[in-house]
Write a protein that holds these residues in place. Structure first.
Motif, PDB file in Angstrom:
ATOM      1  N   TYR A  35       0.825  -1.216   0.000  1.00  0.00           N
ATOM      2  CA  TYR A  35       0.000   0.000   0.000  1.00  0.00           C
ATOM      3  C   TYR A  35       0.863   1.272   0.000  1.00  0.00           C
ATOM      4  O   TYR A  35       0.397   2.340  -0.383  1.00  0.00           O
ATOM      5  N   LEU A  36       2.104   1.158   0.427  1.00  0.00           N
ATOM      6  CA  LEU A  36       3.022   2.302   0.407  1.00  0.00           C
ATOM      7  C   LEU A  36       3.757   2.427  -0.917  1.00  0.00           C
ATOM      8  O   LEU A  36       4.087   3.536  -1.338  1.00  0.00           O
ATOM      9  N   THR A  37       4.029   1.298  -1.563  1.00  0.00           N
ATOM     10  CA  THR A  37       4.954   1.306  -2.696  1.00  0.00           C
ATOM     11  C   THR A  37       4.328   1.058  -4.063  1.00  0.00           C
ATOM     12  O   THR A  37       4.930   1.415  -5.068  1.00  0.00           O
ATOM     13  N   GLU A  38       3.154   0.441  -4.125  1.00  0.00           N
ATOM     14  CA  GLU A  38       2.534   0.144  -5.418  1.00  0.00           C
ATOM     15  C   GLU A  38       1.527   1.234  -5.781  1.00  0.00           C
ATOM     16  O   GLU A  38       0.580   1.489  -5.037  1.00  0.00           O
ATOM     17  N   SER A  39       1.724   1.833  -6.923  1.00  0.00           N
ATOM     18  CA  SER A  39       0.923   2.977  -7.354  1.00  0.00           C
ATOM     19  C   SER A  39      -0.581   2.715  -7.288  1.00  0.00           C
ATOM     20  O   SER A  39      -1.341   3.545  -6.787  1.00  0.00           O
ATOM     21  N   ASP A  40      -1.037   1.569  -7.791  1.00  0.00           N
ATOM     22  CA  ASP A  40      -2.480   1.288  -7.832  1.00  0.00           C
ATOM     23  C   ASP A  40      -3.092   1.218  -6.437  1.00  0.00           C
ATOM     24  O   ASP A  40      -4.244   1.616  -6.248  1.00  0.00           O
ATOM     25  N   LEU A  41      -2.347   0.709  -5.467  1.00  0.00           N
ATOM     26  CA  LEU A  41      -2.844   0.663  -4.089  1.00  0.00           C
ATOM     27  C   LEU A  41      -2.678   2.006  -3.396  1.00  0.00           C
ATOM     28  O   LEU A  41      -3.564   2.468  -2.677  1.00  0.00           O
ATOM     29  N   ARG A  42      -1.535   2.681  -3.597  1.00  0.00           N
ATOM     30  CA  ARG A  42      -1.282   3.968  -2.943  1.00  0.00           C
ATOM     31  C   ARG A  42      -2.259   5.038  -3.416  1.00  0.00           C
ATOM     32  O   ARG A  42      -2.688   5.889  -2.640  1.00  0.00           O
ATOM     33  N   ARG A  43      -2.668   4.989  -4.690  1.00  0.00           N
ATOM     34  CA  ARG A  43      -3.607   6.002  -5.192  1.00  0.00           C
ATOM     35  C   ARG A  43      -4.970   5.891  -4.530  1.00  0.00           C
ATOM     36  O   ARG A  43      -5.753   6.834  -4.540  1.00  0.00           O
ATOM     37  N   GLN A  44      -5.289   4.747  -3.921  1.00  0.00           N
ATOM     38  CA  GLN A  44      -6.567   4.562  -3.240  1.00  0.00           C
ATOM     39  C   GLN A  44      -6.639   5.304  -1.908  1.00  0.00           C
ATOM     40  O   GLN A  44      -7.718   5.475  -1.355  1.00  0.00           O
ATOM     41  N   TRP A  45      -5.456   5.737  -1.391  1.00  0.00           N
ATOM     42  CA  TRP A  45      -5.464   6.431  -0.098  1.00  0.00           C
ATOM     43  C   TRP A  45      -4.598   7.691  -0.083  1.00  0.00           C
ATOM     44  O   TRP A  45      -4.785   8.545   0.767  1.00  0.00           O
ATOM     45  N   LEU A  46      -3.668   7.830  -1.017  1.00  0.00           N
ATOM     46  CA  LEU A  46      -2.762   8.983  -1.009  1.00  0.00           C
ATOM     47  C   LEU A  46      -2.584   9.564  -2.405  1.00  0.00           C
ATOM     48  O   LEU A  46      -3.248  10.518  -2.768  1.00  0.00           O
ATOM     49  N   ALA A  47      -1.673   8.982  -3.168  1.00  0.00           N
ATOM     50  CA  ALA A  47      -1.334   9.513  -4.487  1.00  0.00           C
ATOM     51  C   ALA A  47      -0.761   8.403  -5.358  1.00  0.00           C
ATOM     52  O   ALA A  47      -0.069   7.515  -4.866  1.00  0.00           O
ATOM     53  N   ALA A  48      -1.022   8.486  -6.649  1.00  0.00           N
ATOM     54  CA  ALA A  48      -0.472   7.528  -7.602  1.00  0.00           C
ATOM     55  C   ALA A  48       0.978   7.890  -7.903  1.00  0.00           C
ATOM     56  O   ALA A  48       1.451   8.985  -7.571  1.00  0.00           O
ATOM     57  N   GLY A  49       1.673   6.990  -8.559  1.00  0.00           N
ATOM     58  CA  GLY A  49       3.037   7.242  -8.993  1.00  0.00           C
ATOM     59  C   GLY A  49       3.887   5.996  -8.863  1.00  0.00           C
ATOM     60  O   GLY A  49       4.028   5.454  -7.765  1.00  0.00           O
ATOM     61  N   LEU A 148      -6.476   5.068   4.472  1.00  0.00           N
ATOM     62  CA  LEU A 148      -5.690   3.832   4.400  1.00  0.00           C
ATOM     63  C   LEU A 148      -6.229   2.800   5.387  1.00  0.00           C
ATOM     64  O   LEU A 148      -6.419   1.633   5.030  1.00  0.00           O
ATOM     65  N   VAL A 149      -6.473   3.214   6.616  1.00  0.00           N
ATOM     66  CA  VAL A 149      -7.022   2.304   7.628  1.00  0.00           C
ATOM     67  C   VAL A 149      -8.344   1.712   7.136  1.00  0.00           C
ATOM     68  O   VAL A 149      -8.554   0.491   7.193  1.00  0.00           O
ATOM     69  N   ALA A 150      -9.235   2.561   6.630  1.00  0.00           N
ATOM     70  CA  ALA A 150     -10.528   2.090   6.138  1.00  0.00           C
ATOM     71  C   ALA A 150     -10.353   1.117   4.977  1.00  0.00           C
ATOM     72  O   ALA A 150     -10.966   0.040   4.958  1.00  0.00           O
ATOM     73  N   ARG A 151      -9.524   1.470   4.007  1.00  0.00           N
ATOM     74  CA  ARG A 151      -9.319   0.611   2.838  1.00  0.00           C
ATOM     75  C   ARG A 151      -8.774  -0.756   3.258  1.00  0.00           C
ATOM     76  O   ARG A 151      -9.234  -1.796   2.791  1.00  0.00           O
ATOM     77  N   MET A 152      -7.782  -0.756   4.136  1.00  0.00           N
ATOM     78  CA  MET A 152      -7.167  -2.020   4.543  1.00  0.00           C
ATOM     79  C   MET A 152      -8.119  -2.870   5.391  1.00  0.00           C
ATOM     80  O   MET A 152      -7.990  -4.086   5.431  1.00  0.00           O
ATOM     81  N   ALA A 153      -9.073  -2.226   6.041  1.00  0.00           N
ATOM     82  CA  ALA A 153     -10.049  -2.945   6.866  1.00  0.00           C
ATOM     83  C   ALA A 153     -11.306  -3.309   6.078  1.00  0.00           C
ATOM     84  O   ALA A 153     -12.236  -3.899   6.628  1.00  0.00           O
ATOM     85  N   GLY A 154     -11.357  -2.931   4.792  1.00  0.00           N
ATOM     86  CA  GLY A 154     -12.520  -3.227   3.966  1.00  0.00           C
ATOM     87  C   GLY A 154     -13.721  -2.350   4.285  1.00  0.00           C
ATOM     88  O   GLY A 154     -14.858  -2.727   4.025  1.00  0.00           O
ATOM     89  N   GLU A 155     -13.467  -1.161   4.842  1.00  0.00           N
ATOM     90  CA  GLU A 155     -14.537  -0.233   5.210  1.00  0.00           C
ATOM     91  C   GLU A 155     -14.591   0.940   4.227  1.00  0.00           C
ATOM     92  O   GLU A 155     -13.657   1.166   3.472  1.00  0.00           O
ATOM     93  N   THR A 156     -15.688   1.693   4.292  1.00  0.00           N
ATOM     94  CA  THR A 156     -15.856   2.863   3.429  1.00  0.00           C
ATOM     95  C   THR A 156     -15.428   4.109   4.196  1.00  0.00           C
ATOM     96  O   THR A 156     -16.006   4.415   5.241  1.00  0.00           O
ATOM     97  N   PRO A 157     -14.421   4.836   3.690  1.00  0.00           N
ATOM     98  CA  PRO A 157     -13.996   6.060   4.381  1.00  0.00           C
ATOM     99  C   PRO A 157     -14.982   7.203   4.179  1.00  0.00           C
ATOM    100  O   PRO A 157     -15.731   7.221   3.209  1.00  0.00           O
TER     101      PRO A 157
END
Length: 177
Positions: A35-49, A148-157
């Motif tokens: 979730y910190l290093t892969e763009s597709d996962l990081r963009r779900q909570w922070l930023a793509a890249g 990030l917490v919500a996404r990793m827990a399967g919840e809706t932020p």
């Protein structure tokens, strides 16, 4: 082992221009690392890249905060639909530590520590000299980490922008003048 008794959702200043904020996440550590290093996962909570995992490697972070939550909330007028930041990896110890440059500040460090079946994520943002930037960064990290917490827990932020606006006011009071 890290002391969890003091774990608070709010970030704290460890020195006048350095913010430290922590979250306890569902493990394992390798999952949090992605979730910190892969763009597709990081963009779900922070930023793509995309990041090349080596010290010195440049990368670009691309924020589209309106896409983080549905609904996104009301975006403040001072923000655009997209923000970009050129960065460079400065430290790398997979899956425990990732540090990189962050604009005119001293940079950001992510540290991960396994605690039972959870992972303690510590984010340290150093040398944020301007108060307005410090307030924005503090609220930003807090809101993004909540997602990030919500996404990793399967919840809706909750709505990103509404959360960020409320947190910026909280940090203005919490961090004083």
């Amino acid at each position: 082992m890290t002391e969890l008794a003091s774990l608070d959702a709010y970030g704290v200043l460890t020195e006048p221009t350095t913010l430290k904020i922590q979250r306890l996440l569902p493990g394992p550590i390798e999952r949090v690392w992605t979730y910190l290093t892969e763009s597709d996962l990081r963009r779900q909570w922070l930023a793509a890249g995309d990041m090349e995992m080596k010290v010195g490697a440049p990368f670009e972070l691309v924020w589209r905060n309106d896409e983080l939550t549905d609904p996104p909330g009301k975006r403040p007028e001072s923000f655009g639909e997209e923000h970009r930041l050129d960065s460079r990896i400065t430290e790398l110890d997979p899956p425990r530590k990732l540090a990189f440059t962050w604009g005119s500040t001293g940079g950001v460090t992510f540290e991960l520590e396994t605690i039972g079946d959870k992972v303690l994520l510590t984010v340290t943002h150093q040398r944020v000299a301007e108060r307005s930037t410090l307030l924005a960064v503090s609220a930003g990290w807090h809101a993004h980490l909540d997602i990030l917490v919500a996404r990793m827990a399967g919840e809706t932020p909750g709505p990103f922008w509404d959360t960020w606006v409320a947190l910026r006011k909280d940090y203005e009071q919490r961090l004083g003048n």
